[in-house]
Write a protein that holds these residues in place. Structure first.
Motif, PDB file in Angstrom:
ATOM      1  N   ALA A   1       0.781  -1.232   0.000  1.00 32.23           N
ATOM      2  CA  ALA A   1       0.000   0.000   0.000  1.00 32.23           C
ATOM      3  C   ALA A   1       0.821   1.294   0.000  1.00 32.23           C
ATOM      4  N   ALA A   2       2.110   1.171  -0.232  1.00 30.76           N
ATOM      5  CA  ALA A   2       2.908   2.400  -0.286  1.00 30.76           C
ATOM      6  C   ALA A   2       2.574   3.171  -1.563  1.00 30.76           C
ATOM      7  N   GLY A   3       3.077   4.372  -1.673  1.00 35.86           N
ATOM      8  CA  GLY A   3       2.964   5.115  -2.931  1.00 35.86           C
ATOM      9  C   GLY A   3       1.603   5.725  -3.171  1.00 35.86           C
TER      10      GLY A   3
ATOM     11  N   PHE B   1      -1.420   4.778  -3.193  1.00 39.32           N
ATOM     12  CA  PHE B   1      -2.514   4.541  -2.267  1.00 39.32           C
ATOM     13  C   PHE B   1      -2.438   5.497  -1.076  1.00 39.32           C
ATOM     14  N   ARG B   2      -1.246   5.846  -0.677  1.00 44.93           N
ATOM     15  CA  ARG B   2      -1.091   6.814   0.424  1.00 44.93           C
ATOM     16  C   ARG B   2      -1.634   8.186   0.029  1.00 44.93           C
ATOM     17  N   ASP B   3      -1.294   8.624  -1.186  1.00 42.88           N
ATOM     18  CA  ASP B   3      -1.822   9.903  -1.691  1.00 42.88           C
ATOM     19  C   ASP B   3      -3.343   9.906  -1.636  1.00 42.88           C
ATOM     20  N   LEU B   4      -3.892   8.788  -2.106  1.00 46.20           N
ATOM     21  CA  LEU B   4      -5.331   8.700  -2.299  1.00 46.20           C
ATOM     22  C   LEU B   4      -6.084   8.703  -0.991  1.00 46.20           C
TER      23      LEU B   4
END
Lengths: 369, 369
Positions: free
Chosen positions: B220-222, B224-227
């Motif tokens: 879930a890095a990247g 998905f974190r923004d979202l």
């Protein structure tokens, strides 16, 4: 024999690596292979002469080839990095020429299809892979080895994948600075449907609501932009990815709808909704953060160091004696045979100067092109 | 009278401004009022003595008050900046003491309820407002005038709001550096349901899927974190906001579901889906970007300049003569009576030195606390 250790480059993991499809990810793999001294030579294979010229000019690969052929038998590593829709046709094109002992992997974002295709083709040492790294900006011009550093790189062996092949793929991924995570292809596809393809679809649905009512764009700055960033990626690549994984995505959508329905019902249960908000924050805040290298990206130099005592000292002393200021230093993956050091320097001129000094002292160096 | 123009601070827009609720947004409004010389004095009203002490120590307000009373009649501007759930009770508490001529506004993120409540209370010069600015980190300690700069600030007059009050509110918002957008309360609530509350709910639903399957957090890095960043905000504030706006949110959810269904159907129509992906990208890429000040946030100083010829020259010459290096300069909102200049300097010491030089030359200055 002299007392003084003569530096030597550690032997690479692979002799001839072929990267088929030299875009953002393929280019970054090629750069990682070169900068970290993991292959003696890196060959870029791409159907576009323009891409090959650019890759060569940027120093991303050592050699270029426009079509597969007998020459592929020399490769002991083949990385398929074409876009999703081109991956299986590419595999069929290359299969007749692959050395049976070569490690073959790919970087596609959906794994069941390519895993099955490679079994049909009889490519035994194939380990499906998916580096979870990317950027809104594609193409070899944006490729950089650092893109893969600390990224999660999923490897999805099937029941037939030899463990030796998995082990070699794991070593490759680790040496590129990424973190391998191993699971079956179908499990990967289910998870990315939820973590990546569903968010893309949700983001697309939100932007379509804005497209249908221009007044919304008046207020759409800030958080909404963050939330819909994924809708800004390459449309064709995104489309291909979600179509390839549509069964898993439909299941994820169904689960997403159930979560939304529960939250909607909670609008009349403020205490439940508060608990849901706290749980969401707790989960979100505990998501892993990809640690990027702290080094400045611009002025660095990678030095191969053999497995001999005090090689870090030898490198730093050689530079110190000439007044080169090392601003930062990082040990890249160390292998039995030696490893590599990345040095952060002050300017492109200092990189040039340091490269000269270290080459003169017998070290092999690579800078960014 | 001497030939030499003696600098003077331009008269402020308001005499006594009261900010009721000194958190992130209230504190930022107070700082904007002070740093841009828009009120002669800024009084912070808050039920928490700790918050008031902090606001005073940080220099966010000139005076503090723990409870409403007759003193409020002195205020010609009252900004209600309490959290959503406390807004209507606060309005009822303050109403008896308000000067009928005072401009009253609020910063709540849902507008129909407070607009109706103020009409019931007979507060005539009330203009409901919603600065669309925020931060994951709340509290007066994170308040800064720059938070509101270039932010969209919605003003939602009702059919009964006097146009003079709307005009004064617009002037206030513009002078704080924000961009006023005017629409009726219900229209605002519908739009923010789509642009802000629905995305929050979608983000919450996604994090809940991760909470139910820990394997997901592996990947879930990247992106998905923004979202899911919006799921990381204050749970209670977020909950209160969506409950307050639940009718509009339900309609937005229904529209969102229809968009998702259409996209799901398109999984079997790859050409349609490609067109949808292109449309999403086009819409997303055309969303407005909030331009933040280019000045470094840390070492700046704001100087009041009267409406006289060559005041910018007078400021820069006074500093230049003493060897102060002005790294950046920005003209803040200019009024008929004069305006303010923001100067970017090299260090806190230089800010101190420049403040002394300009004060000596008769200018009024304000730094960040």
């Amino acid at each position: 024999m002299s007392d003084r250790a003569v530096p030597a480059t550690p032997p690479p993991l692979f002799d001839t690596a072929v990267v088929a499809g030299v875009g953002l990810i393929g280019g970054s793999v090629a750069l990682g292979l070169r900068q970290r001294f993991l292959a003696r030579r890196v060959v870029g294979l791409d159907a576009s002469m323009d891409v090959l010229r650019e890759a060569e000019a940027l120093g991303v690969v050592d050699e270029v080839r426009i079509s597969p052929g007998e020459w592929l038998r020399e490769a002991d590593l083949v990385v398929l990095a074409a876009p999703m829709r081109a991956l299986e046709p590419l595999a069929r094109e290359l299969a007749p020429f692959l050395n049976p002992a070569a490690l073959v992997t790919d970087v596609g974002s959906v794994k069941s299809g390519i895993a099955a295709e490679m079994e049909r083709l009889g490519v035994r040492h194939f380990v499906p892979g998916h580096p979870m790294a990317g950027s809104e900006r594609g193409g070899v011009v944006h490729a950089r080895a650092a893109l893969l550093e600390n990224a999660v790189w999923v490897l999805t062996p099937t029941d037939h994948t030899p463990l030796t092949a998995l082990s070699r793929a794991r070593t490759l991924v680790e040496h590129l600075g990424a973190a391998p995570v191993v699971m079956p292809p179908a499990a990967h596809d289910d998870l990315v449907a939820t973590i990546s393809h569903l968010p893309y679809l949700a983001s697309l649905a939100l932007t379509h609501m804005v497209a249908r009512d221009e007044r919304l764009s008046l207020l759409a700055a800030g958080g909404f932009r963050d939330l819909t960033r994924v809708a800004s990626g390459d449309p064709r690549m995104s489309r291909d990815m979600i179509v390839e994984n549509k069964e898993a995505l439909r299941c994820a959508l169904e689960r997403f709808r159930r979560q939304l329905e529960r939250l909607e019902a909670d609008l009349d249960e403020p205490e439940e909704l508060l608990a849901a908000a706290y749980e969401g924050k707790r989960t979100r805040d505990s998501l892993p953060v990809v640690k990027r290298s702290l080094l400045p990206q611009k002025h660095d130099l990678v030095v191969a160091v053999p497995d001999r005592p005090n090689q870090i000292g030898a490198v730093t002393q050689a530079l110190g004696a000439e007044g080169v200021n090392i601003k930062d230093i990082e040990v890249l993956a160390i292998r039995e045979e030696g490893g590599a050091l990345r040095l952060g320097l002050e300017s492109p001129e200092e990189v040039q100067r340091a490269a000269g000094i270290l080459t003169g002292a017998g070290f092999e160096v690579r800078g960014r092109s």
